[in-house]
Scaffold this motif. Structure first.
Motif, short mmCIF file in Angstrom:
data_model
loop_
_atom_site.label_atom_id
_atom_site.label_comp_id
_atom_site.label_asym_id
_atom_site.label_seq_id
_atom_site.Cartn_x
_atom_site.Cartn_y
_atom_site.Cartn_z
N GLN A 223 38.11 37.49 -71.37
CA GLN A 223 37.46 38.44 -70.46
C GLN A 223 37.60 38.00 -69.01
N ARG A 224 37.63 36.70 -68.80
CA ARG A 224 37.78 36.20 -67.43
C ARG A 224 39.18 36.51 -66.90
N GLY A 225 40.07 36.76 -67.85
CA GLY A 225 41.43 37.11 -67.45
C GLY A 225 41.56 38.61 -67.28
N HIS A 226 42.39 39.18 -68.05
CA HIS A 226 42.68 40.59 -67.82
C HIS A 226 42.50 41.39 -69.09
N LEU A 227 41.43 41.15 -69.76
CA LEU A 227 41.26 41.86 -71.02
C LEU A 227 40.89 43.32 -70.77
N HIS A 228 41.67 44.21 -71.31
CA HIS A 228 41.32 45.62 -71.30
C HIS A 228 41.21 46.05 -72.75
N GLY A 229 40.04 45.94 -73.26
CA GLY A 229 39.89 46.23 -74.69
C GLY A 229 39.65 47.68 -74.94
N GLY A 230 38.39 48.04 -74.93
CA GLY A 230 38.06 49.43 -75.18
C GLY A 230 38.11 49.80 -76.64
N GLY A 231 38.26 48.82 -77.48
CA GLY A 231 38.31 49.13 -78.92
C GLY A 231 39.49 50.02 -79.19
N GLY A 232 39.36 50.84 -80.18
CA GLY A 232 40.37 51.86 -80.41
C GLY A 232 41.45 51.44 -81.38
N ASP A 233 41.58 50.13 -81.61
CA ASP A 233 42.63 49.75 -82.55
C ASP A 233 42.04 49.18 -83.83
N GLU A 234 40.80 49.47 -84.05
CA GLU A 234 40.20 49.03 -85.31
C GLU A 234 39.73 50.26 -86.07
N HIS A 235 39.43 50.07 -87.32
CA HIS A 235 39.08 51.20 -88.17
C HIS A 235 37.60 51.52 -88.13
N GLY A 236 36.80 50.66 -87.62
CA GLY A 236 35.37 50.92 -87.70
C GLY A 236 34.64 50.23 -86.57
#
Lengths: 275, 256
Positions: A223-236
Motif C-alpha cells: 500500500q505504501r507503494g502503488h497498490l491499486h486494488g479495488g478488488g474485482g478479481d476475486e469471486h467473493g
C-alpha cells in the motif's frame, strides 16, 4: 486440518459452481473469541504444499487449520509432482519430557507459548475438554483462568501472523498496479497481468496463500507503494481492496457481498474498481 | 485399590443434584473396574455434553470430554488409535439418542469394542428439563408443559437392531447389579474375541423424572448446577414405562 472446497452458496447454493464466499465463515464461523488459520492455493502443486503447511502449522501452534480451496481448483485436473519424502520439511509434534507419574500440566504454556504434548492414552492421565479449563485440563469459570486461556488462544495465532504469512508475487519489481487475489481467481489475475505486461502496463500480482491471520503487513508494504486494488478479481468478499490506508491493522478487508463470481462475473456495478 | 483412588478428588464435590442416579453409575463403574483389576492407565473415558458426561472428568483415567452427541465418534478414533485401551463412553439419553442418535446406531453397527453406557433419566437435566427422545408420552417437561406426545425409543431394542453384541439394562436402584453389568459389558469383548462387540447397557433410572423448574437452571453454586426436583414433577413411582421396561422391579423408593 479442515478442508473446505468452496462453491456457490448460501446453503446448498448453486452446485457445483465456483465461489469463495466462505472466507468470513472460516474466520468467524464458531462462537466465542478465538483466532484461526486459513490457507488457500490456486493450483494443485500449491494445494499439495499448503496441505503439508497446514499440518505443520497445526502441529506448531496446536490450532485447527482450514484449507480454503475453491471449486475450480477442486475439480480441475492438472499436473502434480509429488515430492520425495523429506523434500518438504515436516514439523514433528512437540512432546513433553515430563516422566510418567509426575504431575503433568498439559495446558501450561512454555515461555514461547507452546505446549509440549503427551499422547492421549499414554503415560499421563489428563482431561481433555471443550470447556474453558485450567492447566490440568479441568473445567473452570474462574475469570483469571478464562482470561488466560482466551488470551493464549488468540495470541498464539495473532502474534505469529508474520510467521504464518504465505504468498506469491508476480511482476512486482516495477509494478504501479498490483492485483491482489487468491485461489482460482489468482490464475485469471495472472493471465490478465501477463496479457497487459507486453502492452506496457506496469502491473503485478500478489497471490495470497494465507488468508487468516490476514497478512496485513504484506499488504501494508504494498500500500505504501502503488497498490491499486479495488478488488474485482476475486469471486467473493473478503479480499483486501487496498484502498483504505486508514483501516485498522488486520482489518484491511472489504466485504463485497454482491460480487459473487457466479452472479456478477464482471463485478457488481456498485463496486467498480477505480482503475 | 480403594474406590477413592479412582477418582480425581480435586474435581469434587461433583455437580450432580441430590437424588440423581449418576453417582450410582459412577460407583458401579469404579467397582466394576476395580473388580476387573484394570489399571487406571489402561482405561479411557470419552463423554459428550450434559450432567452424565461430567462423569469422565471425575475419573482418574485418560478422559476426553467432547461435544454434544459425538462422544462415540471420538471414542471410535481413540479405539482405532490405541486398541489396547478399554474405552468406556458414558452418555445421557439426549446426548446418545437425540444429538448423537446417528453416532449411536453406527457405533453399534461398527461394533469395535467400545463400552457405551446410556444413563437414561429421560430428560435433559443440565439445561432445565427439556424432553428427550426417551421421555415417552404423557410426561411433563419444561418444553412439554401439557405433557409430551411423542413415543420414546426403546434403546435396548435399537442397539440390538443396529448390531450391538452385548446389551443389558438395569436401574440405579439395583446397585450391585449395576456394577455386575458394567463389568460384564467391559469383559464382553473378550468373550466375543477378536471380532469385537459393542456392549450397550441401558441404565434406566426411572426415579429421575421430568418437571424440573426453569429456575433450577439458574441455581448455580460455585459453577455447579444445583437442580432440585420440584413439586410439579411426577411422582417417582408413577413411571409406568420405566417400571415396565425394568420388568416391574424398579419401583423407586428414593425420594428427594
Amino acid at each position: 486440518v479442515i478442508v473446505n472446497v468452496q462453491r456457490g452458496g448460501p446453503s446448498t447454493g448453486v452446485p457445483t459452481h465456483v465461489s469463495q464466499g466462505d472466507v468470513m465463515q472460516a474466520r468467524w464461523g464458531t462462537h466465542g473469541d478465538h483466532s484461526i488459520v486459513a490457507l488457500t492455493a490456486s493450483n494443485h502443486q500449491d494445494v499439495f504444499a499448503m496441505t503439508v503447511e497446514a499440518f505443520n502449522i497445526a502441529e506448531t501452534y496446536r490450532t485447527p487449520v482450514i484449507l480454503l480451496f475453491d471449486e475450480v481448483v477442486g475439480h480441475m485436473r492438472e499436473r502434480l509432482e509429488i515430492p520425495e519424502p523429506g523434500e518438504i520439511p515436516l514439523v514433528e509434534r512437540l512432546r513433553t519430557a515430563v516422566q510418567g507419574g509426575v504431575d503433568y500440566h498439559p495446558y501450561l504454556p512454555r515461555e514461547d507459548g507452546r505446549l509440549p504434548m503427551s499422547d492421549f492414552g499414554d503415560v499421563h492421565r489428563y482431561n481433555v475438554t471443550g470447556l474453558v479449563h485450567d492447566m490440568w485440563g479441568f473445567p473452570s469459570d474462574n475469570p483469571k483462568i478464562v482470561h488466560g486461556l482466551l488470551r493464549h488462544l488468540v495470541d498464539k495465532i495473532e502474534n505469529n501472523a508474520g510467521q504464518m504469512a504465505r504468498y506469491k508475487t508476480f511482476y512486482l519489481e516495477d509494478a504501479e498496479t498490483v492485483l491482489v487475489s487468491f485461489g482460482s481467481a489468482a490464475r485469471s489475475a495472472l493471465h490478465v497481468v501477463e496479457y497487459l505486461r507486453p502492452r506496457g502496463e506496469k502491473i503485478g500480482l500478489l497471490e495470497l496463500q494465507t488468508l487468516w491471520p490476514f497478512p496485513a503487513d504484506v499488504v501494508r508494504v504494498l500500500q505504501r507503494g502503488h497498490l491499486h486494488g479495488g478488488g474485482g478479481d476475486e469471486h467473493g468478499p473478503g479480499v483486501p481492496d487496498g484502498q483504505d490506508d486508514r483501516a485498522a491493522p488486520g482489518a484491511g478487508v472489504s466485504g463485497q457481498p454482491h460480487r459473487r463470481g457466479v452472479h456478477h462475473p464482471r463485478g457488481h456495478p456498485q463496486h467498480t474498481a477505480p482503475d | 485399590m480403594a474406590v477413592k483412588d479412582y477418582i480425581r478428588q480435586r474435581f469434587f464435590p461433583h455437580l450432580w443434584c441430590a437424588g440423581c442416579g449418576h453417582g450410582i453409575v459412577l460407583n458401579g463403574l469404579i467397582r466394576a473396574v476395580e473388580k476387573l483389576g484394570m489399571s487406571r492407565n489402561e482405561m479411557v473415558m470419552v463423554s459428550g455434553i450434559g450432567c452424565s458426561s461430567r462423569i469422565s472428568g471425575y475419573m482418574d483415567f485418560h478422559t476426553l470430554h467432547t461435544i454434544h452427541g459425538r462422544a462415540l465418534a471420538f471414542a471410535t478414533g481413540v479405539k482405532l488409535s490405541k486398541p489396547e485401551l478399554n474405552v468406556i463412553v458414558p452418555m445421557g439419553d439426549g446426548d446418545a439418542l437425540s444429538i448423537g442418535g446417528n453416532h449411536f446406531i453406527h457405533a453399534a453397527r461398527r461394533n469395535i469394542d467400545i463400552t457405551a453406557i446410556v444413563m437414561n433419566n429421560r430428560i435433559y437435566g443440565m439445561t432445565g428439563g427439556q424432553y428427550s427422545p426417551l421421555t415417552g408420552p404423557g410426561i411433563m417437561a419444561t418444553t412439554a408443559p401439557f405433557s409430551n406426545i411423542d413415543q420414546g425409543f426403546d434403546v435396548v431394542e435399537m442397539a440390538r437392531a443396529a448390531g450391538a453384541t452385548f446389551v443389558a439394562r438395569t436401574t440405579t436402584y439395583h446397585v450391585q447389579q449395576m456394577a455386575d453389568i458394567i463389568r460384564a459389558a467391559i469383559l464382553a469383548r473378550r468373550l466375543f474375541g477378536g471380532g469385537g462387540d459393542e456392549p450397550v447397557p441401558d441404565l434406566l433410572r426411572p426415579q429421575e423424572q421430568a418437571g424440573r423448574g426453569r429456575g433450577d437452571d439458574e441455581a448455580h453454586e460455585g459453577g455447579h448446577h444445583a437442580h432440585r426436583i420440584e413439586g410439579q414433577g411426577r411422582e417417582p413411582g408413577a413411571d409406568r414405562a420405566g417400571d415396565l421396561r425394568a420388568g416391574g422391579k424398579a419401583r423407586v423408593l428414593q425420594r428427594v
